[in-house]
Write an enzyme that holds these catalytic residues in place. Sequence first.
Site, short mmCIF file in Angstrom:
data_model
loop_
_atom_site.label_atom_id
_atom_site.label_comp_id
_atom_site.label_asym_id
_atom_site.label_seq_id
_atom_site.Cartn_x
_atom_site.Cartn_y
_atom_site.Cartn_z
N CYS A 1 5.59 0.34 7.84
CA CYS A 1 5.05 1.51 6.83
C CYS A 1 6.46 1.68 5.99
O CYS A 1 7.41 1.61 5.71
CB CYS A 1 4.82 2.66 7.46
SG CYS A 1 4.13 3.94 6.69
N LEU A 2 6.20 1.83 4.28
CA LEU A 2 7.65 2.30 3.56
C LEU A 2 7.35 3.49 3.98
O LEU A 2 9.28 3.71 3.03
CB LEU A 2 7.09 2.25 2.33
CG LEU A 2 5.76 1.22 1.40
CD1 LEU A 2 5.93 0.87 0.06
CD2 LEU A 2 7.50 -0.63 1.69
N HIS B 1 -2.94 7.87 6.36
CA HIS B 1 -1.73 9.05 5.76
C HIS B 1 -2.29 9.49 5.16
O HIS B 1 -1.94 10.94 5.18
CB HIS B 1 -0.67 7.58 4.96
CG HIS B 1 0.24 6.94 4.98
ND1 HIS B 1 1.22 7.60 5.48
CD2 HIS B 1 0.20 5.74 5.03
CE1 HIS B 1 1.57 6.72 6.48
NE2 HIS B 1 1.05 5.72 5.59
N GLY C 1 0.56 -1.55 -0.59
CA GLY C 1 0.09 0.08 0.05
C GLY C 1 0.83 0.91 0.33
O GLY C 1 2.08 1.00 0.55
N GLN D 1 3.02 10.07 1.06
CA GLN D 1 4.26 8.98 1.21
C GLN D 1 4.76 9.67 0.06
O GLN D 1 6.54 9.51 0.59
CB GLN D 1 4.03 7.80 0.97
CG GLN D 1 3.70 7.45 3.15
CD GLN D 1 3.52 6.03 2.53
OE1 GLN D 1 2.01 5.57 2.23
NE2 GLN D 1 4.05 5.37 3.92
N HIS E 1 -4.68 1.42 7.07
CA HIS E 1 -3.32 2.71 7.08
C HIS E 1 -3.16 3.24 6.34
O HIS E 1 -2.78 4.48 6.73
CB HIS E 1 -2.35 1.22 7.21
CG HIS E 1 -1.00 1.64 7.43
ND1 HIS E 1 -0.05 1.09 8.50
CD2 HIS E 1 -0.53 1.99 6.08
CE1 HIS E 1 1.26 1.53 7.88
NE2 HIS E 1 0.66 2.32 6.74
N GLU E 2 -3.52 3.30 5.31
CA GLU E 2 -3.07 3.83 3.46
C GLU E 2 -4.00 5.13 3.86
O GLU E 2 -3.78 6.35 3.48
CB GLU E 2 -3.67 4.05 2.58
CG GLU E 2 -2.47 2.49 2.38
CD GLU E 2 -1.17 2.45 2.50
OE1 GLU E 2 -0.56 3.80 2.56
OE2 GLU E 2 0.29 1.95 3.06
#
Length: 187
Positions: A107-108, A153, A59, A64, A149-150
């Site tokens: 998380c990226l 952001h 994701g 991000q 989660h996304e």
Amino acid sequence: MTAKVLVEKKKLKNPPLEIHTLGDRVLRRPAKRVAKVDAEVRKIAEDMLKTMYSADGIGLAAPQVAIDKQIIVIDIEPDKADVEPLILINPVVKSAGGPLECDQEGCLSIPGVYLDVERPTQIEVAYKDETGRPRTLKADGLLARAIQHEMDHLNGVMFVDRVENELALTTALKEKGFAYGDVRPVR
């Protein structure tokens, strides 16, 4: 005219976008709603997917990659070429339910940090797809977790803000060179 966003699920040596990490202010700004789904928005989604696959993610949210728009891309089965990724534009949670479940997230934007976060196991989300059509999706399990989660952001919230085990959080962040001072607890 409708246009699908098609991307090969592979790692690129030079992904099109740079993923920002914890401590960068762009990650804390709420994203703006997308006024019109057009070729530019589809190109952003395409670049986000290429960047996500290159980073071995499932994701990615536009903030991000320093894009101030409510766009998220998700693919919980990146190893299956025939499974299309999800592109959610202006997503809104209509309902959340089921039992709360604690599970590990990463998380990226915080590479190498994996911690337990409690979230509802089922959600219903309304959004626009990459063609601009309104859609509704009921999700559970990993997909529900990834969407939540996304979507966090898009509001400037990161998963570490939801971690309740402070000792595990401070230890994991320190090990990977991140500052605990960049966490903004949400409880």
